[in-house]
Design a protein around this motif. Sequence first.
Motif, PDB file in Angstrom:
ATOM      1  N   LYS A   1       0.646  -1.200   0.030  1.00  0.00           N
ATOM      2  CA  LYS A   1       0.073  -0.018  -0.117  1.00  0.00           C
ATOM      3  C   LYS A   1       0.781   1.305   0.001  1.00  0.00           C
ATOM      4  N   LEU A   2       0.516   2.240  -0.702  1.00  0.00           N
ATOM      5  CA  LEU A   2       1.227   3.538  -0.888  1.00  0.00           C
ATOM      6  C   LEU A   2       1.638   4.217   0.500  1.00  0.00           C
ATOM      7  N   GLU A   3       1.075   4.067   1.435  1.00  0.00           N
ATOM      8  CA  GLU A   3       1.376   4.627   2.720  1.00  0.00           C
ATOM      9  C   GLU A   3       2.392   3.991   3.543  1.00  0.00           C
ATOM     10  N   ARG A   4       2.646   2.554   2.954  1.00  0.00           N
ATOM     11  CA  ARG A   4       3.414   1.687   3.681  1.00  0.00           C
ATOM     12  C   ARG A   4       4.787   1.261   2.740  1.00  0.00           C
ATOM     13  N   VAL A   5       4.859   2.101   1.620  1.00  0.00           N
ATOM     14  CA  VAL A   5       5.850   1.934   0.753  1.00  0.00           C
ATOM     15  C   VAL A   5       7.313   2.098   1.571  1.00  0.00           C
ATOM     16  N   ASN A   6       8.333   1.129   1.567  1.00  0.00           N
ATOM     17  CA  ASN A   6       9.539   1.372   2.083  1.00  0.00           C
ATOM     18  C   ASN A   6      10.483   0.857   1.270  1.00  0.00           C
ATOM     19  N   PHE A   7      11.357   1.608   0.647  1.00  0.00           N
ATOM     20  CA  PHE A   7      12.296   1.260  -0.627  1.00  0.00           C
ATOM     21  C   PHE A   7      13.295   0.334   0.199  1.00  0.00           C
ATOM     22  N   ALA A   8      13.436   0.316   1.335  1.00  0.00           N
ATOM     23  CA  ALA A   8      14.306  -0.580   2.172  1.00  0.00           C
ATOM     24  C   ALA A   8      13.955  -1.855   1.900  1.00  0.00           C
ATOM     25  N   VAL A   9      12.613  -2.163   1.709  1.00  0.00           N
ATOM     26  CA  VAL A   9      12.402  -3.645   1.569  1.00  0.00           C
ATOM     27  C   VAL A   9      12.895  -4.153   0.058  1.00  0.00           C
ATOM     28  N   ALA A  10      12.891  -3.365  -0.895  1.00  0.00           N
ATOM     29  CA  ALA A  10      13.521  -3.547  -2.142  1.00  0.00           C
ATOM     30  C   ALA A  10      15.051  -3.771  -2.183  1.00  0.00           C
ATOM     31  N   ILE A  11      15.645  -2.734  -1.453  1.00  0.00           N
ATOM     32  CA  ILE A  11      17.059  -3.027  -1.276  1.00  0.00           C
ATOM     33  C   ILE A  11      17.716  -4.195  -0.543  1.00  0.00           C
ATOM     34  N   ARG A  12      16.724  -4.361   0.674  1.00  0.00           N
ATOM     35  CA  ARG A  12      16.913  -5.797   1.314  1.00  0.00           C
ATOM     36  C   ARG A  12      16.827  -6.961   0.676  1.00  0.00           C
ATOM     37  N   GLY A  13      15.672  -6.937  -0.171  1.00  0.00           N
ATOM     38  CA  GLY A  13      15.424  -8.171  -1.021  1.00  0.00           C
ATOM     39  C   GLY A  13      16.446  -8.414  -1.863  1.00  0.00           C
ATOM     40  N   LEU A  14      17.060  -7.479  -2.782  1.00  0.00           N
ATOM     41  CA  LEU A  14      18.181  -7.623  -3.715  1.00  0.00           C
ATOM     42  C   LEU A  14      19.354  -8.176  -2.995  1.00  0.00           C
ATOM     43  N   THR A  15      19.640  -7.528  -2.010  1.00  0.00           N
ATOM     44  CA  THR A  15      20.893  -7.923  -1.246  1.00  0.00           C
ATOM     45  C   THR A  15      20.698  -9.490  -0.638  1.00  0.00           C
ATOM     46  N   ASP A  16      19.567  -9.750  -0.163  1.00  0.00           N
ATOM     47  CA  ASP A  16      19.433 -11.154   0.217  1.00  0.00           C
ATOM     48  C   ASP A  16      19.477 -12.219  -1.021  1.00  0.00           C
ATOM     49  N   THR A  17      18.753 -11.588  -2.109  1.00  0.00           N
ATOM     50  CA  THR A  17      18.991 -12.487  -3.516  1.00  0.00           C
ATOM     51  C   THR A  17      20.593 -12.626  -3.831  1.00  0.00           C
ATOM     52  N   LEU A  18      21.174 -11.640  -3.644  1.00  0.00           N
ATOM     53  CA  LEU A  18      22.579 -11.992  -4.001  1.00  0.00           C
ATOM     54  C   LEU A  18      23.349 -12.826  -3.071  1.00  0.00           C
ATOM     55  N   ARG A  19      23.065 -12.660  -1.806  1.00  0.00           N
ATOM     56  CA  ARG A  19      23.705 -13.464  -0.822  1.00  0.00           C
ATOM     57  C   ARG A  19      23.227 -14.979  -0.812  1.00  0.00           C
ATOM     58  N   ARG A  20      22.143 -15.239  -1.270  1.00  0.00           N
ATOM     59  CA  ARG A  20      21.699 -16.549  -1.640  1.00  0.00           C
ATOM     60  C   ARG A  20      22.467 -17.066  -2.698  1.00  0.00           C
ATOM     61  N   TYR A  21      22.602 -16.662  -3.761  1.00  0.00           N
ATOM     62  CA  TYR A  21      23.425 -17.132  -4.744  1.00  0.00           C
ATOM     63  C   TYR A  21      24.808 -16.701  -4.653  1.00  0.00           C
ATOM     64  N   HIS A  22      25.308 -16.415  -3.612  1.00  0.00           N
ATOM     65  CA  HIS A  22      26.883 -16.071  -3.457  1.00  0.00           C
ATOM     66  C   HIS A  22      27.375 -15.278  -4.414  1.00  0.00           C
ATOM     67  N   ILE A  23      26.692 -14.287  -4.878  1.00  0.00           N
ATOM     68  CA  ILE A  23      27.235 -13.149  -5.809  1.00  0.00           C
ATOM     69  C   ILE A  23      27.920 -12.294  -5.254  1.00  0.00           C
ATOM     70  N   ARG A  24      29.202 -11.908  -5.714  1.00  0.00           N
ATOM     71  CA  ARG A  24      30.053 -11.063  -5.225  1.00  0.00           C
ATOM     72  C   ARG A  24      29.801  -9.665  -5.674  1.00  0.00           C
ATOM     73  N   VAL A  25      29.776  -8.501  -5.069  1.00  0.00           N
ATOM     74  CA  VAL A  25      29.492  -7.097  -5.089  1.00  0.00           C
ATOM     75  C   VAL A  25      30.434  -6.418  -5.044  1.00  0.00           C
ATOM     76  N   PRO A  26      30.730  -4.994  -5.816  1.00  0.00           N
ATOM     77  CA  PRO A  26      31.614  -4.075  -5.522  1.00  0.00           C
ATOM     78  C   PRO A  26      31.137  -3.540  -3.878  1.00  0.00           C
ATOM     79  N   SER A  27      32.208  -3.050  -3.187  1.00  0.00           N
ATOM     80  CA  SER A  27      31.928  -2.739  -1.721  1.00  0.00           C
ATOM     81  C   SER A  27      31.260  -1.215  -1.689  1.00  0.00           C
TER      82      SER A  27
END
Length: 549
Positions: A361-387
């Motif tokens: 819902k618009l009033e609950r949108v939190n971009f941190a959810v997308a960022i944390r989801g992205l980083t969780d996905t990268l961690r799950r597949y052992h993908i290295r990312v620039p610091s």
Amino acid sequence: MVTRFQRYRQIADVLVKYGFGILVEEVIPGGERLRGFRKPPEEKRSVYERIRLAIEELGPTYVKFGQIMSTRRELLPPELIVELQMLQDRVAPVPFRDIRPVIKKYCPNLEDCFDIIEEEPVAAASLSQVHRAVTKEGRIIALKVQRPGIVDLIETDLLILQSLVTRMDSIFPDLRVYNLRGMVDEFSAQIRRELDFTQDGMNAERLARNMHDVPCVKIPRIYWQISGPCLLAMDYVEGVRIDDVEAIRALGLFPEEVADIGFSAYVQQIFVDGFFHGDPHPGNLLVTDQGEIAFLDYGIVGVLRPERRRVFVDLLLAMTRTDVAGVITALGRLEVHISPADLDAVKDDLYLVLLDYREMKLERVNFAVAIRGLTDTLRRYHIRVPSTLMLMMKVIVMVMDIGTRLDPQFNFDQQIRPYLIEIAAQQRLSPDNVTGAVRSLVNAAEGLLAIPGNVNETLKTLSEGTVTIELENRDLNEIVDVIDRTSDKIIVGLVVAAIVVGSSLVLRIADLPVPGYVTILATAGYVVAVIVGFYAVYSALRYSRGLRR
């Protein structure tokens, strides 16, 4: 000064205290002897909480390492990230009698530099402590003084850390995917920069130049005449922590406006200047009674080259638009390698993450959810990312947390998208991009114009017969051997043929008077030729079968 052996013993005692005795035995040299006792006390706390407590007790090097690792969401479990973000960098202050010699290195006669130096520090951390002072000109300044002996302790700890990760790589091969050695090397460079306070001062001045035209942002002035690698003198800033909403209201300010100021400042630093304050925890951001946000502590900064900034803008825009293909393309341009075998699964996971984010819902949108989801996905597949990417994401999440604390209606998505679209348009038409495009066209034109001359030069060289062709073949010796064996067989065949022809001629003229032994020799030649012929055929067949195998 603590020796390496003494430090190993201290580390072993702390690890055993918090229930990590097995790690001591496996990783620390002579760990079995270093353990003070076999069985640790009963522990009801989680393993991640015990890791945090152990790190805090191990001292400044490990606290700093833990704080930096708290940005690596793509590597560590979320529960551990939460604990690492709670690491406290507070220690008992060093007595002023030990601090005074450090200050006197840069101002031998304190009475000539200061009217007053408060002996009680206003803040104390693991690397330094801060004393308030008044100069002869009446300015109130802050003296950031490096703790005596801290450099030797950290250098000892860095040697131990490098030794430990080397042993861990050899004992636990599965950990190599995390590149522990690379992380320790990067951390070593970072903490050595933090130990050089002149770098802090230079970072502050660069940030001040960049923020000069941004309203309501304050960067303390540095006083270089009494500063150096172990002492940094700057304006003293009075203010309240940026997360103290009640104190901000008590100053007659609106927290919502403070949130907008901080947000705009960080957008400018990250996406326009490419040089940003990398440690925005509330203690490093003060709000003054004038409504300014003062940035403190410049040891951790992020640097983004122009081409990287363009990619980061595209990445965040793709995330706000739930564009999975755009996210994958941006990661590829950042040299993030995704295994082809995992690519479809990564896309599916990212799609679900962005779908969840979009359907909130618009009033609950939190971009941190997308960022944390992205980083969780990268961690799950052992993908290295620039610091640098992970530091930027950490800063964005921390800024969002502060923004929502100041203004519960703060919506990062709605705030950031207009900025990103405008910045992307400006970057596409920036002077650097236009100059680069013109340079590319000029280089292409010069290449086209040079083609006739190059062709003419090549033809001239060919006509003069001065072309040298060099052939390199690693199997050349084998080829020579094959040729030698073939020539030997040809010679044998020719000899056999000659014997057959000679013997035939002798037998054809057998009715003429010739000595008897000549006939015997001719017959013997036939026999030898037949035997050699059969052997040659046998050898050829066996060699051909060997090749087919």
